[in-house]
Scaffold this active site. Structure first.
Site, short mmCIF file in Angstrom:
data_model
loop_
_atom_site.label_atom_id
_atom_site.label_comp_id
_atom_site.label_asym_id
_atom_site.label_seq_id
_atom_site.Cartn_x
_atom_site.Cartn_y
_atom_site.Cartn_z
N GLN A 135 -32.06 25.43 16.61
CA GLN A 135 -32.03 24.66 17.86
C GLN A 135 -33.38 23.97 18.07
OE1 GLN A 135 -29.32 24.12 19.66
NE2 GLN A 135 -30.40 22.86 21.15
N ASP B 33 -26.01 20.40 11.18
CA ASP B 33 -26.50 19.43 12.17
C ASP B 33 -26.57 18.01 11.57
OD1 ASP B 33 -27.11 20.21 14.82
OD2 ASP B 33 -28.80 21.43 14.13
N LYS C 253 -22.68 26.94 21.79
CA LYS C 253 -22.35 26.78 20.37
C LYS C 253 -21.73 28.07 19.82
CE LYS C 253 -25.79 23.20 19.71
NZ LYS C 253 -27.08 22.74 19.17
N1 GUN Z 1 -31.46 19.80 20.35
C1 GUN Z 1 -30.86 18.79 21.02
N2 GUN Z 1 -29.74 18.39 20.37
C2 GUN Z 1 -29.64 19.16 19.27
C3 GUN Z 1 -28.69 19.23 18.21
O1 GUN Z 1 -27.71 18.48 18.13
N3 GUN Z 1 -28.94 20.18 17.28
C4 GUN Z 1 -30.01 21.01 17.31
N4 GUN Z 1 -30.17 21.88 16.33
N5 GUN Z 1 -30.91 20.95 18.28
C5 GUN Z 1 -30.72 20.04 19.25
#
Ligand code: GUN
Length: 279
Positions: free
Chosen positions: A96, A119, A52
């Protein structure tokens, strides 16, 4: 011959578009910053977080890392989120998931300002999706829509079966399909005759979380199959929820794992980060 949908190529195309947009915004003095918070050192989470941040760098937005200890308390994390909500230089906040068990995930999601919730997990953004109002949409389901549209696969009027009802994928995926005028069925672990339900699907979106569970016996001939799952098998090789080799001969199009839905999640996160610059 089945089309293998190239998520890597499509995600790259989206990131190039975003890079151009970010450069134009910079000329107008508009710059962005994404705050990325990871609690603990789960190796899978570390890989996602690294990817990311790399994507941010690629499209030209700053990312700020917060690597917190596994023992971080809920109050400490909430306090950091409040601080970032107030920080005018930060326009996106991402925690996350999963977070360690002493922290209530829902409390964290609700603490993030909906305007910075790139998100798309905050109930206000989920509610906006339900009501057809503007807001941030969860990245993986938004990525699936882009994969289909940019591959020239029509959605309108199709029978779409989504297997899985998580807040992150299944539920928003179903709502997006409905918004695109599909006829939507949401199947899950308690669904009776899952095989028969799936065999009705023109568009089958699989987010069950079980390696290679969906074989040819679940597939209507000529269906489009989207595999959201990602697992490592005994040989440390990546595979999805769909038994790719078994279904390939029966489908019109399918996403591979890796290289299908996975790269799209990050591309759509970048889309949301760029949106955060201009709203
Ligand atoms: N953990 C698994 N997928 C995601 C996501 O799309 N965003 C976040 N913040 N955590 C995750």
């Amino acid at each position: 011959m089945a089309t293998i949908i190239d998520g890597k190529r499509i995600s790259q195309e989206i990131k190039e578009e975003l890079k151009t947009k970010v450069a134009k915004l910079k000329e107008q003095g508009i710059e962005g910053c994404l705050a990325v918070i990871q609690v603990g050192t789960d190796p899978a989470s570390s890989v996602y977080v690294r990817n990311k941040k790399r994507a941010c760098e690629y499209i030209g937005i700053e990312s700020r890392s917060y690597e917190l200890a596994e023992e971080t308390t809920e109050e400490e994390l909430l306090s950091l989120i409040r601080e970032l909500n107030q920080d005018a230089r930060v326009n996106g906040i991402l925690v996350q998931l999963p977070v360690p068990p002493q922290i209530d995930e829902n409390k964290i999601i609700q603490a993030i300002s909906p305007a910075k919730d790139v998100d798309g997990f905050h109930p206000q953004n989920v509610g906006a999706l339900v009501s057809g109002l503007p807001g941030y949409v969860s990245c993986t389901p938004a990525g699936v829509i882009q994969l289909l549209k940019r591959s020239g696969i029509s959605i309108e009027g199709k029978n779409c079966v989504v297997i899985g009802r998580s807040n992150i994928v299944g539920k928003p995926m179903s709502l997006l399909m409905l918004r695109e005028n599909a006829t939507v069925t949401i199947a899950h672990s308690k669904t009776k005759n899952l095989r028969d339900v799936c065999r009705q699907a023109d568009l089958l979106i699989v987010a069950v979380g079980k390696p290679k569970m969906i074989d040819a016996s679940y597939i209507k001939d000529g269906a489009v199959v989207i595999d959201v799952g990602i697992h490592r098998n005994e040989q440390n090789k990546l595979c999805g929820d769909v038994d790719f080799d078994s279904v390939l001969a029966h489908v019109e199009a399918i996403t591979p794992v890796p290289g299908g839905v996975g790269p799209m999640t990050i591309a759509m996160l970048m889309h949301n980060c760029v949106k955060a610059l201009t709203r």
